[in-house]
Design an enzyme around this catalytic site. Structure first.
Site, mmCIF file in Angstrom:
data_model
loop_
_atom_site.group_PDB
_atom_site.id
_atom_site.type_symbol
_atom_site.label_atom_id
_atom_site.label_comp_id
_atom_site.label_asym_id
_atom_site.label_seq_id
_atom_site.Cartn_x
_atom_site.Cartn_y
_atom_site.Cartn_z
ATOM 1 C CG ASN A 9 1.650 4.815 10.834
ATOM 2 O OD1 ASN A 9 1.207 5.586 11.691
ATOM 3 N ND2 ASN A 9 2.950 4.708 10.552
ATOM 4 C CE LYS A 11 3.665 7.225 8.166
ATOM 5 N NZ LYS A 11 4.719 7.353 7.171
ATOM 6 C CG HIS A 93 7.245 4.182 11.589
ATOM 7 N ND1 HIS A 93 7.905 5.183 10.925
ATOM 8 C CD2 HIS A 93 6.325 3.699 10.734
ATOM 9 C CE1 HIS A 93 7.380 5.311 9.713
ATOM 10 N NE2 HIS A 93 6.424 4.422 9.565
ATOM 11 C CD GLU A 95 7.411 8.497 9.276
ATOM 12 O OE1 GLU A 95 6.452 8.522 10.059
ATOM 13 O OE2 GLU A 95 7.257 8.363 8.035
ATOM 14 C CD GLU A 163 6.483 0.797 7.497
ATOM 15 O OE1 GLU A 163 5.388 0.951 6.950
ATOM 16 O OE2 GLU A 163 6.918 1.572 8.354
ATOM 17 N N GLY A 169 6.378 7.208 2.036
ATOM 18 C CA GLY A 169 5.889 8.532 1.659
ATOM 19 C C GLY A 169 6.500 9.090 0.388
ATOM 20 C CB SER A 209 4.911 4.150 -1.632
ATOM 21 O OG SER A 209 5.622 5.295 -1.198
#
Ligand code: PGA
Length: 249
Positions: A9, A11, A93, A95, A163, A169, A209
């Site tokens: 991904n 991003k 996702h 985010e 996730e 991250g 991660s």
């Protein structure tokens, strides 16, 4: 048996000059037994499909609007994503849930639209750190699964990505037991809702991660069928060992 999936991904990262990473990745992985996917920003999908031609690397998108077309300035549809040559799409996702207020219902509508366009949807679920601390992780995941995945799922149309929001991250990862607990729970929920045949064949990815150092042990956890990888998918030298470790697991 479920074929492992190594999904990158990208991003909000990636320019035309980064297409060399795809060429390098192709040469580093050869013909892996894991399926390999890169989801670049929408601007690169079409070109990256051309770059990846003749390699095992598939290309996906990171989002779409739920509508097929219409007055939605700045958006792209699942049909456009498929038309550009993509075969997968990441939806829901964390985010996007956090930055754009995407609800489970919104993710479900986008997933329906992705399926109508012939795309495989990678539907993301995951708890925040507060939710994990108050130990209702499985309730949260159960609610997200029920609300975000439309009826009539199949293994060709659906991949689920677990996730944990706090692992994305951050360099932090849950313990292997914690990953296994959630993946087993997701498997049970998929079997209960879609029947054993479908429920057993839908792939469940771990994301948050994942890197060349931890991929091997995570890949051996029960019901982990691959990874959704952010930071470590940007450079071929980092992503190739992840692809190869998943191929061996
Ligand atoms: P990360 O991102 O690998 O950089 O933690 C994973 C993701 O958000 O899909």
């Amino acid at each position: 048996m479920r074929t492992k999936l190594a999904a990158g991904n990208w991003k909000l990262n990636g320019l035309m000059s980064d297409l060399t990473e795809i060429e390098q990745l192709a040469s580093l992985i050869g013909s892996p037994s894991a399926e390999v996917l890169i989801c670049p920003p929408a601007t690169l999908i079409g070109t990256m499909v051309q770059t990846a031609k003749g390699s095992p690397i598939k290309i996906g998108a990171q989002n779409c609007h739920h509508a097929q077309n219409g007055a939605h300035t700045g958006d792209i549809s699942a049909e456009m994503v498929a038309d550009a040559g993509a075969s997968y799409i990441i939806l829901g996702h964390s985010e996007r849930r956090a930055d754009y207020g995407e609800t489970n219902a919104c993710v479900r509508d986008k997933t329906k639209s992705a399926w109508a366009a012939g795309l495989t949807a990678i539907v993301c679920v995951g708890e925040t750190l507060d939710q994990r601390k108050s130990s209702n992780t499985l309730d949260i995941i159960g609610g997200q699964l029920a609300g975000s995945i439309p009826d009539l799922a199949t293994a060709e149309k659906l991949v689920v990505a677990y996730e944990p929001v706090w692992a994305i991250g951050t360099g932090l990862t849950p313990t292997l037991d914690e990953i296994g607990e959630v993946h087993d729970f997701i498997r049970a929920r998929l079997e209960r809702r879609f029947g054993e045949g479908v429920g057993r064949s839908v792939r469940i990815l771990y994301g948050g991660s994942m890197n060349p150092k931890n991929v091997d042990e995570i890949a051996h956890v029960s019901n982990v069928d691959g990874g959704l990888v952010g930071g470590a998918s940007l450079k071929a030298v980092d992503f190739a060992p992840i692809v190869l470790a998943l191929s061996k697991a």
